[in-house]
Write a protein that holds these residues in place. Sequence first.
Motif, PDB file in Angstrom:
ATOM      1  N   ILE A 190       0.850  -1.193   0.000  1.00 45.58           N
ATOM      2  CA  ILE A 190       0.000   0.000   0.000  1.00 45.58           C
ATOM      3  C   ILE A 190       0.882   1.238   0.000  1.00 45.58           C
ATOM      4  O   ILE A 190       1.953   1.254   0.602  1.00 45.58           O
ATOM      5  CB  ILE A 190      -0.966  -0.006   1.220  1.00 45.58           C
ATOM      6  N   ARG A 191       0.426   2.286  -0.664  1.00 46.02           N
ATOM      7  CA  ARG A 191       1.141   3.559  -0.681  1.00 46.02           C
ATOM      8  C   ARG A 191       0.726   4.402   0.521  1.00 46.02           C
ATOM      9  O   ARG A 191      -0.323   4.210   1.113  1.00 46.02           O
ATOM     10  CB  ARG A 191       0.856   4.308  -1.975  1.00 46.02           C
ATOM     11  N   LEU A 192       1.597   5.341   0.851  1.00 47.29           N
ATOM     12  CA  LEU A 192       1.355   6.206   2.008  1.00 47.29           C
ATOM     13  C   LEU A 192      -0.006   6.898   1.958  1.00 47.29           C
ATOM     14  O   LEU A 192      -0.728   6.891   2.952  1.00 47.29           O
ATOM     15  CB  LEU A 192       2.448   7.269   2.103  1.00 47.29           C
ATOM     16  N   ASP A 193      -0.361   7.482   0.829  1.00 47.86           N
ATOM     17  CA  ASP A 193      -1.623   8.223   0.779  1.00 47.86           C
ATOM     18  C   ASP A 193      -2.823   7.325   1.050  1.00 47.86           C
ATOM     19  O   ASP A 193      -3.752   7.715   1.755  1.00 47.86           O
ATOM     20  CB  ASP A 193      -1.782   8.988  -0.539  1.00 47.86           C
ATOM     21  N   GLU A 194      -2.796   6.098   0.539  1.00 52.24           N
ATOM     22  CA  GLU A 194      -3.895   5.164   0.782  1.00 52.24           C
ATOM     23  C   GLU A 194      -3.961   4.780   2.257  1.00 52.24           C
ATOM     24  O   GLU A 194      -5.041   4.703   2.844  1.00 52.24           O
ATOM     25  CB  GLU A 194      -3.713   3.890  -0.044  1.00 52.24           C
ATOM     26  N   SER A 253      -6.606  13.547  16.520  1.00 52.73           N
ATOM     27  CA  SER A 253      -6.745  13.069  15.145  1.00 52.73           C
ATOM     28  C   SER A 253      -6.266  14.131  14.158  1.00 52.73           C
ATOM     29  O   SER A 253      -5.544  13.829  13.197  1.00 52.73           O
ATOM     30  CB  SER A 253      -8.209  12.706  14.880  1.00 52.73           C
ATOM     31  N   LYS A 254      -6.621  15.369  14.427  1.00 54.37           N
ATOM     32  CA  LYS A 254      -6.198  16.488  13.578  1.00 54.37           C
ATOM     33  C   LYS A 254      -4.673  16.638  13.596  1.00 54.37           C
ATOM     34  O   LYS A 254      -4.048  16.855  12.547  1.00 54.37           O
ATOM     35  CB  LYS A 254      -6.869  17.767  14.071  1.00 54.37           C
ATOM     36  N   ASP A 255      -4.063  16.498  14.771  1.00 51.13           N
ATOM     37  CA  ASP A 255      -2.601  16.579  14.890  1.00 51.13           C
ATOM     38  C   ASP A 255      -1.912  15.465  14.112  1.00 51.13           C
ATOM     39  O   ASP A 255      -0.910  15.695  13.435  1.00 51.13           O
ATOM     40  CB  ASP A 255      -2.163  16.514  16.357  1.00 51.13           C
ATOM     41  N   TYR A 256      -2.439  14.246  14.228  1.00 57.12           N
ATOM     42  CA  TYR A 256      -1.882  13.123  13.454  1.00 57.12           C
ATOM     43  C   TYR A 256      -1.899  13.447  11.968  1.00 57.12           C
ATOM     44  O   TYR A 256      -0.902  13.280  11.271  1.00 57.12           O
ATOM     45  CB  TYR A 256      -2.695  11.845  13.677  1.00 57.12           C
ATOM     46  N   LEU A 257      -3.042  13.876  11.473  1.00 57.34           N
ATOM     47  CA  LEU A 257      -3.175  14.136  10.036  1.00 57.34           C
ATOM     48  C   LEU A 257      -2.270  15.268   9.581  1.00 57.34           C
ATOM     49  O   LEU A 257      -1.692  15.201   8.488  1.00 57.34           O
ATOM     50  CB  LEU A 257      -4.630  14.400   9.677  1.00 57.34           C
ATOM     51  N   SER A 258      -2.098  16.284  10.399  1.00 56.47           N
ATOM     52  CA  SER A 258      -1.178  17.372  10.056  1.00 56.47           C
ATOM     53  C   SER A 258       0.244  16.849   9.917  1.00 56.47           C
ATOM     54  O   SER A 258       0.957  17.176   8.966  1.00 56.47           O
ATOM     55  CB  SER A 258      -1.220  18.470  11.116  1.00 56.47           C
ATOM     56  N   GLU A 259       0.658  16.026  10.879  1.00 56.24           N
ATOM     57  CA  GLU A 259       2.007  15.454  10.829  1.00 56.24           C
ATOM     58  C   GLU A 259       2.170  14.544   9.621  1.00 56.24           C
ATOM     59  O   GLU A 259       3.194  14.572   8.933  1.00 56.24           O
ATOM     60  CB  GLU A 259       2.314  14.682  12.113  1.00 56.24           C
ATOM     61  N   ILE A 301       4.349  12.979   4.237  1.00 56.93           N
ATOM     62  CA  ILE A 301       4.219  12.548   2.846  1.00 56.93           C
ATOM     63  C   ILE A 301       4.787  13.611   1.899  1.00 56.93           C
ATOM     64  O   ILE A 301       5.346  13.290   0.854  1.00 56.93           O
ATOM     65  CB  ILE A 301       2.765  12.165   2.496  1.00 56.93           C
ATOM     66  N   LYS A 302       4.690  14.870   2.289  1.00 54.30           N
ATOM     67  CA  LYS A 302       5.301  15.940   1.492  1.00 54.30           C
ATOM     68  C   LYS A 302       6.815  15.777   1.457  1.00 54.30           C
ATOM     69  O   LYS A 302       7.453  15.987   0.431  1.00 54.30           O
ATOM     70  CB  LYS A 302       4.918  17.300   2.076  1.00 54.30           C
TER      71      LYS A 302
END
Length: 104
Positions: free
Chosen positions: A13-17, A35-41, A46-47
């Motif tokens: 699986i790729r990172l974005d998936e 959850s918001k902090d996880y997604l920000s990190e 991925i960038k």
Amino acid sequence: EVQKRESSGIIPIRLDEFINKFRSHSAYVHVYSTSKDYLSELKLFIKFTGNLHLSELTQKKMNEYLRERGKVSVHTSSKALRYLKSFFNWAITEQYLLENPCQC
């Protein structure tokens, strides 16, 4: 890692998936702010790395990312490490990885 994955039944699986799968998991098990902090990190991660397969991530790549985050502050780097360890531990639980690349 690729040979281990093929012989062990690890799901490629790729990172974005996987981030999308983790987003659902996180919304269920974490409070909104966490959850918001996880997604920000994870967006920053991925960038930095590009949209690699999870199995392509190495300790070297993790150390490079954490050094980059450490330029902001030691606290930022430490927090990034905690979130990424947890993220990759869940990938192991879900059979997307054999080992955590954050075990540096």
